[in-house]
Design an enzyme around this catalytic site. Structure first.
Site, PDB file in Angstrom:
ATOM      1  N   LYS A 153      -2.108  -0.361  -1.203  1.00 50.24           N
ATOM      2  CA  LYS A 153      -3.072   0.828  -1.461  1.00 50.24           C
ATOM      3  C   LYS A 153      -3.854   0.679  -2.781  1.00 50.24           C
ATOM      4  O   LYS A 153      -5.093   0.616  -2.649  1.00 50.24           O
ATOM      5  CB  LYS A 153      -2.537   2.150  -1.394  1.00 50.24           C
ATOM      6  CG  LYS A 153      -1.409   2.423  -0.231  1.00 50.24           C
ATOM      7  CD  LYS A 153      -0.788   3.880  -0.306  1.00 50.24           C
ATOM      8  CE  LYS A 153       0.010   4.127  -1.262  1.00 50.24           C
ATOM      9  NZ  LYS A 153       1.237   3.368  -1.499  1.00 50.24           N
ATOM     10  N   ARG A 208       1.469  13.066   0.626  1.00 50.40           N
ATOM     11  CA  ARG A 208       2.428  12.212   0.971  1.00 50.40           C
ATOM     12  C   ARG A 208       3.754  12.997   1.617  1.00 50.40           C
ATOM     13  O   ARG A 208       4.835  12.704   1.626  1.00 50.40           O
ATOM     14  CB  ARG A 208       3.421  11.825  -0.380  1.00 50.40           C
ATOM     15  CG  ARG A 208       2.941  10.579  -0.936  1.00 50.40           C
ATOM     16  CD  ARG A 208       3.670  10.415  -2.463  1.00 50.40           C
ATOM     17  NE  ARG A 208       3.938   9.032  -2.559  1.00 50.40           N
ATOM     18  CZ  ARG A 208       3.211   8.217  -3.235  1.00 50.40           C
ATOM     19  NH1 ARG A 208       2.072   8.416  -3.433  1.00 50.40           N
ATOM     20  NH2 ARG A 208       3.966   7.007  -3.577  1.00 50.40           N
ATOM     21  N   ARG A 223       6.009  -1.291 -14.272  1.00 51.83           N
ATOM     22  CA  ARG A 223       6.055   0.130 -14.173  1.00 51.83           C
ATOM     23  C   ARG A 223       7.521   0.247 -14.026  1.00 51.83           C
ATOM     24  O   ARG A 223       8.536  -0.356 -13.513  1.00 51.83           O
ATOM     25  CB  ARG A 223       5.534   0.720 -12.807  1.00 51.83           C
ATOM     26  CG  ARG A 223       4.061   1.158 -13.001  1.00 51.83           C
ATOM     27  CD  ARG A 223       3.497   1.443 -11.778  1.00 51.83           C
ATOM     28  NE  ARG A 223       4.021   2.104 -10.788  1.00 51.83           N
ATOM     29  CZ  ARG A 223       3.554   2.613  -9.513  1.00 51.83           C
ATOM     30  NH1 ARG A 223       2.658   2.021  -9.038  1.00 51.83           N
ATOM     31  NH2 ARG A 223       4.497   3.239  -8.724  1.00 51.83           N
ATOM     32  N   ARG A 277       5.186  -6.552  -9.087  1.00 49.49           N
ATOM     33  CA  ARG A 277       4.090  -6.081  -9.527  1.00 49.49           C
ATOM     34  C   ARG A 277       3.948  -5.913 -11.190  1.00 49.49           C
ATOM     35  O   ARG A 277       4.825  -5.540 -11.681  1.00 49.49           O
ATOM     36  CB  ARG A 277       4.048  -4.603  -8.829  1.00 49.49           C
ATOM     37  CG  ARG A 277       2.848  -3.741  -9.411  1.00 49.49           C
ATOM     38  CD  ARG A 277       2.407  -2.524  -8.807  1.00 49.49           C
ATOM     39  NE  ARG A 277       3.397  -1.666  -8.260  1.00 49.49           N
ATOM     40  CZ  ARG A 277       3.325  -0.603  -7.441  1.00 49.49           C
ATOM     41  NH1 ARG A 277       2.453  -0.447  -6.625  1.00 49.49           N
ATOM     42  NH2 ARG A 277       4.557  -0.015  -7.167  1.00 49.49           N
ATOM     43  N   ARG A 291      12.247   4.976  -3.029  1.00 54.35           N
ATOM     44  CA  ARG A 291      11.046   5.458  -2.806  1.00 54.35           C
ATOM     45  C   ARG A 291      10.596   4.971  -1.150  1.00 54.35           C
ATOM     46  O   ARG A 291      10.003   5.813  -0.745  1.00 54.35           O
ATOM     47  CB  ARG A 291      10.098   4.874  -3.572  1.00 54.35           C
ATOM     48  CG  ARG A 291       9.946   5.575  -4.994  1.00 54.35           C
ATOM     49  CD  ARG A 291       9.549   4.667  -6.259  1.00 54.35           C
ATOM     50  NE  ARG A 291       8.231   3.959  -6.042  1.00 54.35           N
ATOM     51  CZ  ARG A 291       7.789   3.115  -6.608  1.00 54.35           C
ATOM     52  NH1 ARG A 291       8.449   2.372  -7.474  1.00 54.35           N
ATOM     53  NH2 ARG A 291       6.454   2.452  -6.540  1.00 54.35           N
TER      54      ARG A 291
HETATM   55  P1  ADP Z   1       0.745   0.432  -3.565  1.00 57.71           P
HETATM   56  O1  ADP Z   1      -0.423   0.880  -4.415  1.00 57.71           O
HETATM   57  O2  ADP Z   1       0.513   0.693  -2.055  1.00 57.71           O
HETATM   58  O3  ADP Z   1       2.154   0.658  -4.188  1.00 57.71           O
HETATM   59  P2  ADP Z   1      -0.289  -2.169  -4.751  1.00 57.71           P
HETATM   60  O4  ADP Z   1      -1.727  -2.141  -4.368  1.00 57.71           O
HETATM   61  O5  ADP Z   1       0.048  -1.707  -6.262  1.00 57.71           O
HETATM   62  O6  ADP Z   1       0.643  -1.316  -3.749  1.00 57.71           O
HETATM   63  O7  ADP Z   1       0.420  -3.610  -4.304  1.00 57.71           O
HETATM   64  C1  ADP Z   1       2.030  -3.804  -4.618  1.00 57.71           C
HETATM   65  C2  ADP Z   1       2.056  -5.087  -4.987  1.00 57.71           C
HETATM   66  O8  ADP Z   1       1.840  -6.155  -3.985  1.00 57.71           O
HETATM   67  C3  ADP Z   1       1.225  -5.648  -6.249  1.00 57.71           C
HETATM   68  O9  ADP Z   1       1.835  -6.434  -7.019  1.00 57.71           O
HETATM   69  C4  ADP Z   1      -0.011  -6.458  -5.319  1.00 57.71           C
HETATM   70  O10 ADP Z   1      -0.591  -7.229  -6.202  1.00 57.71           O
HETATM   71  C5  ADP Z   1       0.873  -7.115  -4.429  1.00 57.71           C
HETATM   72  N1  ADP Z   1      -0.195  -7.038  -3.107  1.00 57.71           N
HETATM   73  C6  ADP Z   1      -1.004  -6.132  -2.671  1.00 57.71           C
HETATM   74  N2  ADP Z   1      -1.649  -6.472  -1.441  1.00 57.71           N
HETATM   75  C7  ADP Z   1      -0.999  -7.757  -1.079  1.00 57.71           C
HETATM   76  C8  ADP Z   1      -1.163  -8.517  -0.068  1.00 57.71           C
HETATM   77  N3  ADP Z   1      -2.008  -8.182   0.996  1.00 57.71           N
HETATM   78  N4  ADP Z   1      -0.215  -9.658  -0.215  1.00 57.71           N
HETATM   79  C9  ADP Z   1       0.595  -9.774  -0.903  1.00 57.71           C
HETATM   80  N5  ADP Z   1       0.833  -9.179  -2.083  1.00 57.71           N
HETATM   81  C10 ADP Z   1       0.030  -7.921  -2.252  1.00 57.71           C
HETATM   82  P1  ADP Z   2       3.366   3.741  -4.925  1.00 59.99           P
HETATM   83  O1  ADP Z   2       2.158   3.548  -4.183  1.00 59.99           O
HETATM   84  O2  ADP Z   2       3.621   2.475  -5.385  1.00 59.99           O
HETATM   85  O3  ADP Z   2       4.421   4.466  -4.403  1.00 59.99           O
HETATM   86  P2  ADP Z   2       2.227   5.848  -6.674  1.00 59.99           P
HETATM   87  O4  ADP Z   2       1.651   5.462  -8.154  1.00 59.99           O
HETATM   88  O5  ADP Z   2       1.427   6.369  -5.654  1.00 59.99           O
HETATM   89  O6  ADP Z   2       3.205   4.545  -6.509  1.00 59.99           O
HETATM   90  O7  ADP Z   2       3.433   6.975  -6.858  1.00 59.99           O
HETATM   91  C1  ADP Z   2       4.431   6.800  -8.012  1.00 59.99           C
HETATM   92  C2  ADP Z   2       5.176   8.129  -8.084  1.00 59.99           C
HETATM   93  O8  ADP Z   2       4.342   9.289  -8.468  1.00 59.99           O
HETATM   94  C3  ADP Z   2       5.900   8.438  -6.656  1.00 59.99           C
HETATM   95  O9  ADP Z   2       7.091   7.815  -6.466  1.00 59.99           O
HETATM   96  C4  ADP Z   2       6.110   9.897  -6.974  1.00 59.99           C
HETATM   97  O10 ADP Z   2       7.307  10.107  -7.806  1.00 59.99           O
HETATM   98  C5  ADP Z   2       4.936  10.375  -7.503  1.00 59.99           C
HETATM   99  N1  ADP Z   2       3.592  10.911  -6.787  1.00 59.99           N
HETATM  100  C6  ADP Z   2       2.674  10.149  -6.556  1.00 59.99           C
HETATM  101  N2  ADP Z   2       1.682  10.735  -5.611  1.00 59.99           N
HETATM  102  C7  ADP Z   2       2.629  11.918  -5.377  1.00 59.99           C
HETATM  103  C8  ADP Z   2       2.425  12.642  -4.223  1.00 59.99           C
HETATM  104  N3  ADP Z   2       1.254  12.985  -3.533  1.00 59.99           N
HETATM  105  N4  ADP Z   2       3.342  13.563  -4.059  1.00 59.99           N
HETATM  106  C9  ADP Z   2       4.620  13.637  -4.765  1.00 59.99           C
HETATM  107  N5  ADP Z   2       4.582  12.581  -5.729  1.00 59.99           N
HETATM  108  C10 ADP Z   2       3.780  11.740  -5.936  1.00 59.99           C
END
Ligand code: ADP
Ligand code: ADP
Ligand code: ZN
Length: 215
Positions: free
Chosen positions: A13, A88, A160, A127, A171
């Site tokens: 995302k 979420r 992170r 990541r 998660r």
């Molecule tokens: P999210 O915000 O949904 O948690 P991220 O954009 O941070 O996900 O991506 C999670 C990890 O996967 C990062 O280390 C990113 O570089 C990697 N990643 C993102 N898109 C892809 C893809 N299409 N193929 C392989 N790795 C990816």
């Molecule tokens: P990722 O996309 O990798 O899951 P985020 O950065 O979106 O990571 O979220 C990290 C953490 O922040 C989540 O595991 C949760 O604890 C909190 N968080 C983020 N967005 C929300 C939301 N909309 N509602 C509740 N908790 C949230």
């Protein structure tokens, strides 16, 4: 353009968000980023959120909704926004709908980044993020040119605190229980576009742009 990026932790995302905001000139609103900023600054909100985030749990709906409602009232959201990681829960989605009605606007699309659960742990654990400019890398799938250094701004990359195997697994479970129901919620609203997130980063982006009707 008023958009939501939906998907499990590690789906890509944040990675896709950076391309989308550049192309469509809308602010990127990541609730996770907002919480991390507050944790770094040691605010009361940050302290509260940290307790939940460290355990891989969701921050309570009331806290999150208030922040997003406030953020969406700001001037830069007049012509649109990209919500990343919000809503979420169904409760958050219902509250967002009320806010949008008050603002007299509606969503253009909810982009559901679909990735098989089996790859999520590896993606999240590998990541690496830049705390200075927000860029995201992956040690294997999207490595920076120089180990541990941000390509964009040259600062140090970090892992992170919640990107450990144990917390990511939690998660993912929370996603399945609390967030996955939003797929049907937005299908019913006829705004859902499901994108295959298990392709090259650029191909995923192309598919998103096509789904937005902007090819
Ligand atoms: P999210 O915000 O949904 O948690 P991220 O954009 O941070 O996900 O991506 C999670 C990890 O996967 C990062 O280390 C990113 O570089 C990697 N990643 C993102 N898109 C892809 C893809 N299409 N193929 C392989 N790795 C990816
Ligand atoms: P990722 O996309 O990798 O899951 P985020 O950065 O979106 O990571 O979220 C990290 C953490 O922040 C989540 O595991 C949760 O604890 C909190 N968080 C983020 N967005 C929300 C939301 N909309 N509602 C509740 N908790 C949230
Ligand atoms: Zn950087």
């Amino acid at each position: 353009m008023r958009l939501i990026l939906l998907g499990p932790p590690g789906a890509g995302k944040g990675t896709q968000a950076s391309g989308i905001v550049e192309k469509f000139h809308v602010p990127h609103i990541s609730t996770g980023d907002i919480f991390r900023k507050n944790i770094k600054e040691g605010t009361e909100l940050g302290n509260k959120a940290k307790e939940y985030m460290d355990q891989g749990l969701l921050v309570p709906d009331e806290l999150v909704v208030a922040i997003v409602e406030d953020r969406l009232q700001q001037d830069d959201c007049k012509n649109g926004f990209l919500l990343d990681g919000f809503p979420r829960t169904v409760k958050q989605a219902e509250e967002l709908d009320k806010v949008l009605v008050k603002m007299n606007v509606s969503l253009n699309k909810v982009i559901n980044v679909d990735v098989d659960k089996s790859v999520l742990v590896e993606r999240a654990v590998g990541r690496r993020v830049c705390k200075t400019c927000g860029a995201t890398f992956h040690v294997k799938f999207n490595p920076p040119k120089e180990d541990g250094v941000c390509d964009k701004c040259g600062k140090e990359l970090h892992q992170r605190a919640d990107d450990t195997e144990e917390t990511v697994s939690k998660r993912i479970q929370v996603y399945l229980n609390e967030t996955q129901p939003l797929i049907n919620y937005y299908k019913d609203q006829e705004v859902l576009a499901t994108i295959n997130g298990q392709q090259e980063i650029n191909k995923v982006f192309e598919d998103i742009v096509a789904a937005l009707g902007e090819k």
